[in-house]
Write a protein that holds these residues in place. Structure first.
Motif, PDB file in Angstrom:
ATOM      1  N   ARG A   1       0.807  -1.217   0.000  1.00  0.00           N
ATOM      2  CA  ARG A   1       0.000   0.000   0.000  1.00  0.00           C
ATOM      3  C   ARG A   1       0.842   1.271   0.000  1.00  0.00           C
ATOM      4  NH1 ARG A   1      -1.612   2.518   4.848  1.00  0.00           N
ATOM      5  NH2 ARG A   1      -0.457   1.731   6.614  1.00  0.00           N
ATOM      6  N   GLU A   2       2.134   1.158   0.163  1.00  0.00           N
ATOM      7  CA  GLU A   2       3.002   2.329   0.149  1.00  0.00           C
ATOM      8  C   GLU A   2       3.451   2.701  -1.256  1.00  0.00           C
ATOM      9  OE1 GLU A   2       3.494   4.083   2.839  1.00  0.00           O
ATOM     10  OE2 GLU A   2       2.439   2.640   4.064  1.00  0.00           O
ATOM     11  N   SER A   3       3.169   1.847  -2.223  1.00  0.00           N
ATOM     12  CA  SER A   3       3.723   2.072  -3.555  1.00  0.00           C
ATOM     13  C   SER A   3       3.004   3.166  -4.330  1.00  0.00           C
ATOM     14  CB  SER A   3       3.714   0.773  -4.351  1.00  0.00           C
ATOM     15  OG  SER A   3       2.399   0.317  -4.510  1.00  0.00           O
ATOM     16  N   GLY A   4       1.772   3.511  -3.946  1.00  0.00           N
ATOM     17  CA  GLY A   4       1.062   4.600  -4.607  1.00  0.00           C
ATOM     18  C   GLY A   4       0.742   4.280  -6.051  1.00  0.00           C
ATOM     19  N   THR A   5       0.859   5.282  -6.917  1.00  0.00           N
ATOM     20  CA  THR A   5       0.467   5.088  -8.302  1.00  0.00           C
ATOM     21  C   THR A   5       1.554   4.433  -9.133  1.00  0.00           C
ATOM     22  OG1 THR A   5       1.190   7.317  -8.859  1.00  0.00           O
ATOM     23  CG2 THR A   5      -1.123   7.030  -8.267  1.00  0.00           C
ATOM     24  N   THR A   6       2.775   4.428  -8.667  1.00  0.00           N
ATOM     25  CA  THR A   6       3.841   3.754  -9.383  1.00  0.00           C
ATOM     26  C   THR A   6       3.829   2.298  -8.967  1.00  0.00           C
ATOM     27  OG1 THR A   6       5.167   5.768  -9.356  1.00  0.00           O
ATOM     28  CG2 THR A   6       6.320   3.720  -9.809  1.00  0.00           C
ATOM     29  N   GLY A   7       3.820   1.404  -9.932  1.00  0.00           N
ATOM     30  CA  GLY A   7       3.836  -0.013  -9.620  1.00  0.00           C
ATOM     31  C   GLY A   7       5.123  -0.392  -8.916  1.00  0.00           C
ATOM     32  N   VAL A   8       5.045  -1.401  -8.090  1.00  0.00           N
ATOM     33  CA  VAL A   8       6.224  -1.842  -7.335  1.00  0.00           C
ATOM     34  C   VAL A   8       7.348  -2.231  -8.281  1.00  0.00           C
ATOM     35  CG1 VAL A   8       7.107  -3.634  -5.789  1.00  0.00           C
ATOM     36  CG2 VAL A   8       4.932  -2.562  -5.310  1.00  0.00           C
ATOM     37  N   THR A   9       7.028  -2.973  -9.333  1.00  0.00           N
ATOM     38  CA  THR A   9       8.099  -3.374 -10.242  1.00  0.00           C
ATOM     39  C   THR A   9       8.698  -2.161 -10.943  1.00  0.00           C
ATOM     40  OG1 THR A   9       6.460  -3.870 -11.941  1.00  0.00           O
ATOM     41  CG2 THR A   9       7.247  -5.719 -10.631  1.00  0.00           C
ATOM     42  N   ASP A  10       7.876  -1.157 -11.263  1.00  0.00           N
ATOM     43  CA  ASP A  10       8.403   0.058 -11.885  1.00  0.00           C
ATOM     44  C   ASP A  10       9.387   0.759 -10.954  1.00  0.00           C
ATOM     45  OD1 ASP A  10       6.657  -0.402 -14.009  1.00  0.00           O
ATOM     46  OD2 ASP A  10       5.086   0.835 -13.108  1.00  0.00           O
ATOM     47  N   LEU A  11       8.979   0.917  -9.717  1.00  0.00           N
ATOM     48  CA  LEU A  11       9.830   1.571  -8.732  1.00  0.00           C
ATOM     49  C   LEU A  11      11.129   0.795  -8.523  1.00  0.00           C
ATOM     50  CD1 LEU A  11      10.168   3.784  -6.558  1.00  0.00           C
ATOM     51  CD2 LEU A  11       8.962   2.262  -4.984  1.00  0.00           C
ATOM     52  N   LEU A  12      11.006  -0.501  -8.404  1.00  0.00           N
ATOM     53  CA  LEU A  12      12.162  -1.354  -8.184  1.00  0.00           C
ATOM     54  C   LEU A  12      13.142  -1.261  -9.343  1.00  0.00           C
ATOM     55  CD1 LEU A  12      13.467  -3.479  -6.370  1.00  0.00           C
ATOM     56  CD2 LEU A  12      12.061  -5.189  -7.493  1.00  0.00           C
ATOM     57  N   VAL A  13      12.644  -1.333 -10.555  1.00  0.00           N
ATOM     58  CA  VAL A  13      13.512  -1.248 -11.726  1.00  0.00           C
ATOM     59  C   VAL A  13      14.217   0.093 -11.774  1.00  0.00           C
ATOM     60  CG1 VAL A  13      13.508  -1.130 -14.255  1.00  0.00           C
ATOM     61  CG2 VAL A  13      12.311  -2.976 -13.093  1.00  0.00           C
ATOM     62  N   ILE A  14      13.507   1.169 -11.513  1.00  0.00           N
ATOM     63  CA  ILE A  14      14.117   2.500 -11.553  1.00  0.00           C
ATOM     64  C   ILE A  14      15.250   2.615 -10.536  1.00  0.00           C
ATOM     65  CG2 ILE A  14      13.690   4.948 -11.053  1.00  0.00           C
ATOM     66  CD1 ILE A  14      10.848   4.458 -12.265  1.00  0.00           C
ATOM     67  N   VAL A  15      14.998   2.188  -9.314  1.00  0.00           N
ATOM     68  CA  VAL A  15      16.009   2.298  -8.265  1.00  0.00           C
ATOM     69  C   VAL A  15      17.231   1.440  -8.579  1.00  0.00           C
ATOM     70  CG1 VAL A  15      16.495   1.766  -5.845  1.00  0.00           C
ATOM     71  CG2 VAL A  15      14.395   2.956  -6.459  1.00  0.00           C
ATOM     72  N   LEU A  16      16.997   0.195  -8.959  1.00  0.00           N
ATOM     73  CA  LEU A  16      18.123  -0.702  -9.222  1.00  0.00           C
ATOM     74  C   LEU A  16      18.908  -0.300 -10.460  1.00  0.00           C
ATOM     75  CD1 LEU A  16      16.602  -4.154  -8.268  1.00  0.00           C
ATOM     76  CD2 LEU A  16      18.220  -2.778  -6.976  1.00  0.00           C
ATOM     77  N   ILE A  17      18.226   0.137 -11.502  1.00  0.00           N
ATOM     78  CA  ILE A  17      18.936   0.579 -12.701  1.00  0.00           C
ATOM     79  C   ILE A  17      19.771   1.813 -12.386  1.00  0.00           C
ATOM     80  CG2 ILE A  17      18.616   1.657 -14.956  1.00  0.00           C
ATOM     81  CD1 ILE A  17      16.401  -0.335 -15.469  1.00  0.00           C
ATOM     82  N   ALA A  18      19.191   2.735 -11.631  1.00  0.00           N
ATOM     83  CA  ALA A  18      19.949   3.936 -11.272  1.00  0.00           C
ATOM     84  C   ALA A  18      21.210   3.565 -10.505  1.00  0.00           C
ATOM     85  CB  ALA A  18      19.078   4.875 -10.449  1.00  0.00           C
ATOM     86  N   ASP A  19      21.093   2.651  -9.549  1.00  0.00           N
ATOM     87  CA  ASP A  19      22.269   2.255  -8.777  1.00  0.00           C
ATOM     88  C   ASP A  19      23.275   1.503  -9.637  1.00  0.00           C
ATOM     89  OD1 ASP A  19      23.738   2.033  -6.280  1.00  0.00           O
ATOM     90  OD2 ASP A  19      23.304  -0.115  -6.460  1.00  0.00           O
ATOM     91  N   ALA A  20      22.789   0.573 -10.446  1.00  0.00           N
ATOM     92  CA  ALA A  20      23.695  -0.206 -11.288  1.00  0.00           C
ATOM     93  C   ALA A  20      24.394   0.690 -12.303  1.00  0.00           C
ATOM     94  CB  ALA A  20      22.923  -1.312 -12.004  1.00  0.00           C
ATOM     95  N   ALA A  21      23.644   1.596 -12.913  1.00  0.00           N
ATOM     96  CA  ALA A  21      24.233   2.496 -13.896  1.00  0.00           C
ATOM     97  C   ALA A  21      25.223   3.450 -13.233  1.00  0.00           C
ATOM     98  CB  ALA A  21      23.138   3.272 -14.610  1.00  0.00           C
ATOM     99  N   GLN A  22      24.884   3.909 -12.036  1.00  0.00           N
ATOM    100  CA  GLN A  22      25.788   4.809 -11.307  1.00  0.00           C
ATOM    101  C   GLN A  22      27.112   4.127 -11.019  1.00  0.00           C
ATOM    102  OE1 GLN A  22      26.590   4.406  -7.745  1.00  0.00           O
ATOM    103  NE2 GLN A  22      27.968   6.121  -7.877  1.00  0.00           N
ATOM    104  N   ASN A  23      27.056   2.881 -10.598  1.00  0.00           N
ATOM    105  CA  ASN A  23      28.298   2.157 -10.327  1.00  0.00           C
ATOM    106  C   ASN A  23      29.141   2.030 -11.587  1.00  0.00           C
ATOM    107  OD1 ASN A  23      27.731   1.772  -7.629  1.00  0.00           O
ATOM    108  ND2 ASN A  23      26.776  -0.216  -7.936  1.00  0.00           N
ATOM    109  N   GLY A  24      28.516   1.747 -12.711  1.00  0.00           N
ATOM    110  CA  GLY A  24      29.245   1.624 -13.961  1.00  0.00           C
ATOM    111  C   GLY A  24      29.837   2.951 -14.422  1.00  0.00           C
ATOM    112  N   MET A  25      29.101   4.043 -14.205  1.00  0.00           N
ATOM    113  CA  MET A  25      29.579   5.352 -14.648  1.00  0.00           C
ATOM    114  C   MET A  25      30.624   5.937 -13.703  1.00  0.00           C
ATOM    115  SD  MET A  25      26.164   7.184 -16.196  1.00  0.00           S
ATOM    116  CE  MET A  25      25.258   7.071 -14.673  1.00  0.00           C
ATOM    117  N   ALA A  26      30.528   5.641 -12.415  1.00  0.00           N
ATOM    118  CA  ALA A  26      31.430   6.245 -11.436  1.00  0.00           C
ATOM    119  C   ALA A  26      32.680   5.413 -11.196  1.00  0.00           C
ATOM    120  CB  ALA A  26      30.693   6.453 -10.117  1.00  0.00           C
ATOM    121  N   ALA A  27      32.883   4.396 -12.008  1.00  0.00           N
ATOM    122  CA  ALA A  27      34.067   3.551 -11.932  1.00  0.00           C
ATOM    123  C   ALA A  27      34.130   2.705 -10.669  1.00  0.00           C
ATOM    124  CB  ALA A  27      35.339   4.379 -12.099  1.00  0.00           C
ATOM    125  N   ASP A  28      32.998   2.496  -9.993  1.00  0.00           N
ATOM    126  CA  ASP A  28      32.993   1.492  -8.932  1.00  0.00           C
ATOM    127  C   ASP A  28      33.263   0.141  -9.579  1.00  0.00           C
ATOM    128  OD1 ASP A  28      32.497   3.359  -7.014  1.00  0.00           O
ATOM    129  OD2 ASP A  28      30.356   2.939  -6.867  1.00  0.00           O
TER     130      ASP A  28
END
Length: 174
Positions: A38-65
């Protein structure tokens, strides 16, 4: 000077990236689906999850982690792949759909609050009445059904038999 072969050569075994990405995605999906529906609101859980994980994964790749762009791209691909696979499973098999996209939970039937169902999702009476007021209903007795949808939104069907009221319907009417 940039070492171009190092930039494109994975420094982590690709299978390890696939396993790590899969474990993280599926664990977060389960936790968000079970605990925070019930905390997910209008954004679907899978949408939110994909956005967060992609942002983190992409950040690691771009920041040379990762020292390899390939590591980041493989992880992003794994995350998107799981999202697509779960949606495809839910589309093709009803049993998978019930697990991935839970059915709406009935909170009110014929003006009576179903407290057991409300406890199950930790919905308080104040929250329920707030949702009713937002939809122009001031008395639970005037409601045939209230359901909490799989995305956390509340759908209200008035006892008068009028069309269902929910936030999405009101937005379309505007």
């Amino acid at each position: 000077m940039t070492d171009w072969p190092k930039v494109f050569t994975p420094d982590t075994p690709l299978l390890e990236i696939v396993v790590r990405g899969s474990v993280i995605y599926l664990t977060l999906f389960f936790l968000l689906r079970v605990l925070l529906k019930r905390e997910s609101g209008t954004t679907g859980v899978t949408d939110l999850l994909v956005i967060v994980l992609i942002a983190d994964a992409a950040q690691n790749g771009m920041a040379a982690d990762y020292t390899s762009i390939t590591d980041g791209l493989v992880l992003v691909t794994v995350i998107i792949g799981w999202s697509y696979l779960l949606d495809a499973l839910a589309y093709r098999w009803p049993a998978a759909a019930r697990l991935i996209h839970p059915r709406p939970l009935l909170l009110v039937r014929d003006g009576r609050i179903l407290r057991r169902n409300m406890r199950r999702e930790l919905v308080t009476e104040e929250e329920l009445y707030g949702q009713l007021r937002q939809q122009g209903i001031d008395d639970v007795a005037a409601v045939r059904e209230v359901r909490m949808e799989s995305d956390g939104q509340f759908s209200v069907i008035p006892a008068s038999g009028d069309a269902p009221h929910n936030k999405r319907d009101r937005r379309r009417a505007v």
